[in-house]
Design a protein around this motif. Structure first.
Motif, PDB file in Angstrom:
ATOM      1  N   GLU A  17       0.832  -1.209   0.000  1.00  0.00           N
ATOM      2  CA  GLU A  17       0.000   0.000   0.000  1.00  0.00           C
ATOM      3  C   GLU A  17       0.868   1.262   0.000  1.00  0.00           C
ATOM      4  O   GLU A  17       0.536   2.256  -0.655  1.00  0.00           O
ATOM      5  CB  GLU A  17      -0.936  -0.013   1.203  1.00  0.00           C
ATOM      6  N   ALA A  18       1.986   1.220   0.734  1.00  0.00           N
ATOM      7  CA  ALA A  18       2.885   2.376   0.765  1.00  0.00           C
ATOM      8  C   ALA A  18       3.519   2.618  -0.601  1.00  0.00           C
ATOM      9  O   ALA A  18       3.690   3.770  -1.026  1.00  0.00           O
ATOM     10  CB  ALA A  18       3.971   2.159   1.828  1.00  0.00           C
ATOM     11  N   ILE A  19       3.859   1.551  -1.305  1.00  0.00           N
ATOM     12  CA  ILE A  19       4.444   1.683  -2.642  1.00  0.00           C
ATOM     13  C   ILE A  19       3.423   2.288  -3.608  1.00  0.00           C
ATOM     14  O   ILE A  19       3.741   3.180  -4.403  1.00  0.00           O
ATOM     15  CB  ILE A  19       4.929   0.313  -3.153  1.00  0.00           C
ATOM     16  N   LEU A  20       2.183   1.821  -3.541  1.00  0.00           N
ATOM     17  CA  LEU A  20       1.137   2.368  -4.403  1.00  0.00           C
ATOM     18  C   LEU A  20       0.916   3.847  -4.126  1.00  0.00           C
ATOM     19  O   LEU A  20       0.796   4.650  -5.053  1.00  0.00           O
ATOM     20  CB  LEU A  20      -0.169   1.589  -4.197  1.00  0.00           C
ATOM     21  N   ARG A  42      12.209   5.113  -1.825  1.00  0.00           N
ATOM     22  CA  ARG A  42      12.549   6.137  -0.822  1.00  0.00           C
ATOM     23  C   ARG A  42      11.287   6.734  -0.218  1.00  0.00           C
ATOM     24  O   ARG A  42      11.165   6.865   1.000  1.00  0.00           O
ATOM     25  CB  ARG A  42      13.391   7.240  -1.467  1.00  0.00           C
ATOM     26  N   ARG A  43      10.325   7.085  -1.065  1.00  0.00           N
ATOM     27  CA  ARG A  43       9.080   7.681  -0.580  1.00  0.00           C
ATOM     28  C   ARG A  43       8.290   6.698   0.290  1.00  0.00           C
ATOM     29  O   ARG A  43       7.623   7.105   1.235  1.00  0.00           O
ATOM     30  CB  ARG A  43       8.199   8.095  -1.760  1.00  0.00           C
ATOM     31  N   ALA A  44       8.335   5.442  -0.082  1.00  0.00           N
ATOM     32  CA  ALA A  44       7.544   4.434   0.619  1.00  0.00           C
ATOM     33  C   ALA A  44       8.273   3.878   1.844  1.00  0.00           C
ATOM     34  O   ALA A  44       7.699   3.071   2.587  1.00  0.00           O
ATOM     35  CB  ALA A  44       7.201   3.289  -0.321  1.00  0.00           C
ATOM     36  N   SER A  45       9.524   4.309   2.045  1.00  0.00           N
ATOM     37  CA  SER A  45      10.357   3.757   3.128  1.00  0.00           C
ATOM     38  C   SER A  45      10.411   2.232   3.024  1.00  0.00           C
ATOM     39  O   SER A  45      10.202   1.499   4.003  1.00  0.00           O
ATOM     40  CB  SER A  45       9.820   4.181   4.504  1.00  0.00           C
ATOM     41  N   ALA A  46      10.675   1.763   1.809  1.00  0.00           N
ATOM     42  CA  ALA A  46      10.687   0.327   1.545  1.00  0.00           C
ATOM     43  C   ALA A  46      11.934  -0.026   0.750  1.00  0.00           C
ATOM     44  O   ALA A  46      12.588   0.835   0.149  1.00  0.00           O
ATOM     45  CB  ALA A  46       9.447  -0.072   0.751  1.00  0.00           C
ATOM     46  N   ALA A  47      12.277  -1.292   0.747  1.00  0.00           N
ATOM     47  CA  ALA A  47      13.382  -1.762  -0.078  1.00  0.00           C
ATOM     48  C   ALA A  47      12.980  -1.723  -1.551  1.00  0.00           C
ATOM     49  O   ALA A  47      11.833  -2.025  -1.889  1.00  0.00           O
ATOM     50  CB  ALA A  47      13.762  -3.191   0.323  1.00  0.00           C
ATOM     51  N   GLU A  48      13.907  -1.353  -2.402  1.00  0.00           N
ATOM     52  CA  GLU A  48      13.597  -1.284  -3.832  1.00  0.00           C
ATOM     53  C   GLU A  48      13.159  -2.645  -4.364  1.00  0.00           C
ATOM     54  O   GLU A  48      12.276  -2.739  -5.229  1.00  0.00           O
ATOM     55  CB  GLU A  48      14.825  -0.788  -4.592  1.00  0.00           C
ATOM     56  N   SER A  49      13.731  -3.710  -3.832  1.00  0.00           N
ATOM     57  CA  SER A  49      13.380  -5.060  -4.281  1.00  0.00           C
ATOM     58  C   SER A  49      11.922  -5.401  -3.988  1.00  0.00           C
ATOM     59  O   SER A  49      11.318  -6.240  -4.677  1.00  0.00           O
ATOM     60  CB  SER A  49      14.289  -6.095  -3.615  1.00  0.00           C
ATOM     61  N   SER A  50      11.337  -4.745  -2.981  1.00  0.00           N
ATOM     62  CA  SER A  50       9.947  -5.050  -2.639  1.00  0.00           C
ATOM     63  C   SER A  50       8.989  -4.602  -3.734  1.00  0.00           C
ATOM     64  O   SER A  50       7.887  -5.146  -3.882  1.00  0.00           O
ATOM     65  CB  SER A  50       9.564  -4.401  -1.304  1.00  0.00           C
ATOM     66  N   ILE A  51       9.372  -3.619  -4.542  1.00  0.00           N
ATOM     67  CA  ILE A  51       8.528  -3.168  -5.655  1.00  0.00           C
ATOM     68  C   ILE A  51       8.366  -4.304  -6.662  1.00  0.00           C
ATOM     69  O   ILE A  51       7.255  -4.605  -7.117  1.00  0.00           O
ATOM     70  CB  ILE A  51       9.134  -1.929  -6.333  1.00  0.00           C
ATOM     71  N   LEU A  62       1.909   0.175 -12.332  1.00  0.00           N
ATOM     72  CA  LEU A  62       0.968   1.178 -12.825  1.00  0.00           C
ATOM     73  C   LEU A  62      -0.445   0.607 -12.959  1.00  0.00           C
ATOM     74  O   LEU A  62      -1.426   1.292 -12.658  1.00  0.00           O
ATOM     75  CB  LEU A  62       1.442   1.734 -14.166  1.00  0.00           C
ATOM     76  N   GLN A  63      -0.531  -0.635 -13.381  1.00  0.00           N
ATOM     77  CA  GLN A  63      -1.857  -1.250 -13.467  1.00  0.00           C
ATOM     78  C   GLN A  63      -2.490  -1.395 -12.082  1.00  0.00           C
ATOM     79  O   GLN A  63      -3.700  -1.233 -11.929  1.00  0.00           O
ATOM     80  CB  GLN A  63      -1.757  -2.617 -14.153  1.00  0.00           C
ATOM     81  N   LEU A  68      -6.707   0.581  -8.172  1.00  0.00           N
ATOM     82  CA  LEU A  68      -7.146   1.208  -6.923  1.00  0.00           C
ATOM     83  C   LEU A  68      -8.403   2.042  -7.129  1.00  0.00           C
ATOM     84  O   LEU A  68      -9.238   2.171  -6.231  1.00  0.00           O
ATOM     85  CB  LEU A  68      -6.047   2.129  -6.375  1.00  0.00           C
ATOM     86  N   HIS A  69      -8.529   2.627  -8.332  1.00  0.00           N
ATOM     87  CA  HIS A  69      -9.616   3.565  -8.584  1.00  0.00           C
ATOM     88  C   HIS A  69     -10.757   2.962  -9.397  1.00  0.00           C
ATOM     89  O   HIS A  69     -11.761   3.634  -9.619  1.00  0.00           O
ATOM     90  CB  HIS A  69      -9.062   4.809  -9.284  1.00  0.00           C
TER      91      HIS A  69
END
Length: 205
Positions: A17-20, A42-51, A62-63, A68-69
């Motif tokens: 959810e933070a990445i989205l 960085r914005r999501a305070s997450a590891a890049e690999s988690s994306i 993006l999909q 979400l909407h």
């Protein structure tokens, strides 16, 4: 490729959810130019690999943001279909335009990101080539609504449904784009004026 799926047995920590949220915020603020996995992480305070774990690739990410909407679009479409034969055509069309406008304002930055990237654009088009997914499906509930109103004699018997639906959806999308580009919340023409312009082409005489 199945972006947006979590692996089995892994707890939901809120990272997805933070990445989205970070992706949507970056697109809204700075567009696709700053949409790097490093900046999203960085914005999501997450590891890049988690994306990549949650979304596989950029297209999957993006999909997932678009999805979400989708409930907003479905709610608008279902409501207007339910209203066929009820209320006035003018009120129904205003409800539809305002609902679609709200939906497209949210997803316009995502669509712009896809259009700006040749690889993403080609893969997005390929995925929707069979018509089972993709923006063209936005017309279907509008066609259903107009078909029912035509059956009830409230719109013209000779109305060509798909072009009429395209005009309605296109009008809502263009109003959303104008708002995004101008930074002004009010559209170029208010809903009442747009409806009064479209209605004579639809209404049965």
């Amino acid at each position: 490729m199945t972006g947006g799926n979590r692996g089995r047995g892994r707890p939901d920590t809120g990272v997805r959810e933070a990445i989205l949220a970070a992706t949507e915020a970056i697109l809204a603020e700075a567009g696709v130019a700053r949409l790097s996995t490093k900046e999203i992480a960085r914005r999501a305070s997450a590891a890049e690999s988690s994306i990549f774990y949650h979304f596989t690739d950029r297209l999957g990410l993006l999909q997932a943001v678009v999805r979400l909407h989708l409930p907003l679009y479905r709610d608008v479409a279902e409501e207007v279909v339910r209203r066929a034969g009820q209320g006035s055509l003018r009120d129904n069309l205003a409800l539809l335009l305002d609902g679609l406008d709200a939906y497209y304002r949210r997803i316009t930055p995502i669509l712009a990101a896809v259009q700006a990237d040749g690889d993403l654009r080609a893969r997005f088009a390929e995925r929707g080539a069979d018509g089972a997914v993709g923006p063209q499906r936005a017309l279907l509930p509008i066609v259903d609504y107009l078909a029912e109103e035509r059956r009830l004699g409230r719109v013209r018997a000779d109305l060509d449904l798909e072009p009429a639906a395209l005009v309605i959806v296109g009008t809502a999308y263009q109003r959303a784009v104008f708002r995004r580009l101008s930074g002004v919340d009010a559209p170029a023409a208010d809903t009442a004026r747009v409806v009064d312009t479209l209605l004579p082409a639809l209404i049965a005489r």
